[in-house]
Motif scaffolding. Structure first.
Motif, PDB file in Angstrom:
ATOM      1  N   MET A   1      35.350  63.857   0.588  1.00  0.00           N
ATOM      2  CA  MET A   1      34.004  64.058   1.040  1.00  0.00           C
ATOM      3  C   MET A   1      34.000  64.001   2.566  1.00  0.00           C
ATOM      4  O   MET A   1      34.542  63.083   3.160  1.00  0.00           O
ATOM      5  CB  MET A   1      33.117  62.969   0.443  1.00  0.00           C
ATOM      6  CG  MET A   1      31.729  62.971   0.968  1.00  0.00           C
ATOM      7  SD  MET A   1      30.602  61.969  -0.024  1.00  0.00           S
ATOM      8  CE  MET A   1      30.347  63.067  -1.397  1.00  0.00           C
ATOM      9  N   THR A   2      33.366  64.977   3.169  1.00  0.00           N
ATOM     10  CA  THR A   2      33.331  65.044   4.628  1.00  0.00           C
ATOM     11  C   THR A   2      32.125  64.293   5.175  1.00  0.00           C
ATOM     12  O   THR A   2      31.160  64.027   4.455  1.00  0.00           O
ATOM     13  CB  THR A   2      33.258  66.500   5.120  1.00  0.00           C
ATOM     14  OG1 THR A   2      31.983  67.039   4.734  1.00  0.00           O
ATOM     15  CG2 THR A   2      34.385  67.347   4.536  1.00  0.00           C
ATOM     16  N   ILE A   3      32.179  63.994   6.447  1.00  0.00           N
ATOM     17  CA  ILE A   3      31.057  63.318   7.097  1.00  0.00           C
ATOM     18  C   ILE A   3      29.805  64.181   7.031  1.00  0.00           C
ATOM     19  O   ILE A   3      28.688  63.666   6.867  1.00  0.00           O
ATOM     20  CB  ILE A   3      31.405  62.914   8.548  1.00  0.00           C
ATOM     21  CG1 ILE A   3      30.326  62.010   9.134  1.00  0.00           C
ATOM     22  CG2 ILE A   3      31.584  64.126   9.424  1.00  0.00           C
ATOM     23  CD1 ILE A   3      30.240  60.669   8.514  1.00  0.00           C
ATOM     24  N   MET A   4      29.959  65.485   7.110  1.00  0.00           N
ATOM     25  CA  MET A   4      28.796  66.377   7.039  1.00  0.00           C
ATOM     26  C   MET A   4      28.153  66.317   5.656  1.00  0.00           C
ATOM     27  O   MET A   4      26.923  66.352   5.547  1.00  0.00           O
ATOM     28  CB  MET A   4      29.191  67.819   7.387  1.00  0.00           C
ATOM     29  CG  MET A   4      29.501  68.013   8.855  1.00  0.00           C
ATOM     30  SD  MET A   4      28.229  67.406   9.993  1.00  0.00           S
ATOM     31  CE  MET A   4      26.845  68.421   9.546  1.00  0.00           C
ATOM     32  N   LEU A   7      26.178  63.098   5.640  1.00  0.00           N
ATOM     33  CA  LEU A   7      24.969  63.221   6.449  1.00  0.00           C
ATOM     34  C   LEU A   7      23.918  64.077   5.758  1.00  0.00           C
ATOM     35  O   LEU A   7      22.727  63.768   5.803  1.00  0.00           O
ATOM     36  CB  LEU A   7      25.297  63.782   7.827  1.00  0.00           C
ATOM     37  CG  LEU A   7      26.097  62.855   8.737  1.00  0.00           C
ATOM     38  CD1 LEU A   7      26.477  63.568  10.024  1.00  0.00           C
ATOM     39  CD2 LEU A   7      25.327  61.577   9.027  1.00  0.00           C
ATOM     40  N   ASN A   8      24.353  65.154   5.111  1.00  0.00           N
ATOM     41  CA  ASN A   8      23.406  66.003   4.378  1.00  0.00           C
ATOM     42  C   ASN A   8      22.766  65.243   3.223  1.00  0.00           C
ATOM     43  O   ASN A   8      21.578  65.426   2.940  1.00  0.00           O
ATOM     44  CB  ASN A   8      24.091  67.276   3.876  1.00  0.00           C
ATOM     45  CG  ASN A   8      24.346  68.258   4.994  1.00  0.00           C
ATOM     46  OD1 ASN A   8      23.656  68.261   6.012  1.00  0.00           O
ATOM     47  ND2 ASN A   8      25.352  69.101   4.821  1.00  0.00           N
ATOM     48  N   MET A   9      23.541  64.380   2.571  1.00  0.00           N
ATOM     49  CA  MET A   9      22.993  63.570   1.489  1.00  0.00           C
ATOM     50  C   MET A   9      21.965  62.581   2.045  1.00  0.00           C
ATOM     51  O   MET A   9      20.898  62.388   1.455  1.00  0.00           O
ATOM     52  CB  MET A   9      24.109  62.830   0.750  1.00  0.00           C
ATOM     53  CG  MET A   9      24.998  63.745  -0.071  1.00  0.00           C
ATOM     54  SD  MET A   9      26.452  62.903  -0.753  1.00  0.00           S
ATOM     55  CE  MET A   9      25.686  61.784  -1.912  1.00  0.00           C
ATOM     56  N   ILE A  10      22.284  61.970   3.180  1.00  0.00           N
ATOM     57  CA  ILE A  10      21.353  61.028   3.802  1.00  0.00           C
ATOM     58  C   ILE A  10      20.064  61.741   4.183  1.00  0.00           C
ATOM     59  O   ILE A  10      18.964  61.302   3.841  1.00  0.00           O
ATOM     60  CB  ILE A  10      21.994  60.367   5.043  1.00  0.00           C
ATOM     61  CG1 ILE A  10      23.141  59.439   4.622  1.00  0.00           C
ATOM     62  CG2 ILE A  10      20.950  59.603   5.852  1.00  0.00           C
ATOM     63  CD1 ILE A  10      24.002  58.943   5.781  1.00  0.00           C
ATOM     64  N   LYS A  11      20.207  62.858   4.870  1.00  0.00           N
ATOM     65  CA  LYS A  11      19.033  63.601   5.335  1.00  0.00           C
ATOM     66  C   LYS A  11      18.258  64.216   4.181  1.00  0.00           C
ATOM     67  O   LYS A  11      17.060  64.435   4.287  1.00  0.00           O
ATOM     68  CB  LYS A  11      19.455  64.662   6.340  1.00  0.00           C
ATOM     69  CG  LYS A  11      19.925  64.047   7.646  1.00  0.00           C
ATOM     70  CD  LYS A  11      20.412  65.072   8.644  1.00  0.00           C
ATOM     71  CE  LYS A  11      20.893  64.349   9.900  1.00  0.00           C
ATOM     72  NZ  LYS A  11      21.447  65.269  10.883  1.00  0.00           N
ATOM     73  N   GLY A  12      18.941  64.483   3.070  1.00  0.00           N
ATOM     74  CA  GLY A  12      18.285  65.046   1.897  1.00  0.00           C
ATOM     75  C   GLY A  12      17.579  64.015   1.036  1.00  0.00           C
ATOM     76  O   GLY A  12      16.959  64.353   0.030  1.00  0.00           O
ATOM     77  N   GLY A  13      17.689  62.750   1.422  1.00  0.00           N
ATOM     78  CA  GLY A  13      16.977  61.711   0.685  1.00  0.00           C
ATOM     79  C   GLY A  13      17.725  61.148  -0.509  1.00  0.00           C
ATOM     80  O   GLY A  13      17.138  60.461  -1.338  1.00  0.00           O
ATOM     81  N   THR A  14      19.029  61.420  -0.604  1.00  0.00           N
ATOM     82  CA  THR A  14      19.826  60.854  -1.693  1.00  0.00           C
ATOM     83  C   THR A  14      19.846  59.339  -1.562  1.00  0.00           C
ATOM     84  O   THR A  14      19.931  58.806  -0.464  1.00  0.00           O
ATOM     85  CB  THR A  14      21.268  61.404  -1.634  1.00  0.00           C
ATOM     86  OG1 THR A  14      21.214  62.827  -1.687  1.00  0.00           O
ATOM     87  CG2 THR A  14      22.118  60.889  -2.778  1.00  0.00           C
ATOM     88  N   SER A  15      19.758  58.646  -2.681  1.00  0.00           N
ATOM     89  CA  SER A  15      19.719  57.180  -2.648  1.00  0.00           C
ATOM     90  C   SER A  15      21.016  56.623  -2.057  1.00  0.00           C
ATOM     91  O   SER A  15      22.088  57.192  -2.244  1.00  0.00           O
ATOM     92  CB  SER A  15      19.508  56.604  -4.036  1.00  0.00           C
ATOM     93  OG  SER A  15      20.692  56.710  -4.805  1.00  0.00           O
ATOM     94  N   PRO A  16      20.915  55.506  -1.350  1.00  0.00           N
ATOM     95  CA  PRO A  16      22.114  54.889  -0.772  1.00  0.00           C
ATOM     96  C   PRO A  16      23.159  54.553  -1.839  1.00  0.00           C
ATOM     97  O   PRO A  16      24.358  54.688  -1.598  1.00  0.00           O
ATOM     98  CB  PRO A  16      21.585  53.616  -0.104  1.00  0.00           C
ATOM     99  CG  PRO A  16      20.160  53.911   0.186  1.00  0.00           C
ATOM    100  CD  PRO A  16      19.704  54.800  -0.934  1.00  0.00           C
TER     101      PRO A  16
END
Length: 77
Positions: A1-4, A7-16
């Motif tokens: 899994m890449t950092i991008m 980041l896309n998961m974070i910005k997309g609202g995926t749960s921590p």
């Protein structure tokens, strides 16, 4: 899994929790350590997860607090 991807998961609202599970699965696969970390995530043992992260960072000579703050700053979080 890449950092991008992260980041896309974070910005997309995926749960921590889901982000953490995916990162652990990608990094550790079906190893005993991975299974232990997934169990900690499922049981919301965040303090224990932090201890593991701190120990792993220290084992490679890093400073967890500095690296985590650098990540947050670079990610715009």
């Amino acid at each position: 899994m890449t950092i991008m991807e992260i980041l896309n998961m974070i910005k997309g609202g995926t749960s921590p929790e889901l982000i953490a599970k995916r990162v652990v699965e990608a990094r550790f696969g079906a190893t005993p350590m991975g299974a232990n970390l997934i169990s900690m995530i499922n049981n919301r043992q965040y303090g224990e997860i932090e201890k593991v992260a701190r120990n792993m960072t220290a084992a490679r000579g890093g400073d967890f607090d500095k690296e985590f703050n650098d990540f947050r700053r670079n990610a715009g979080l």
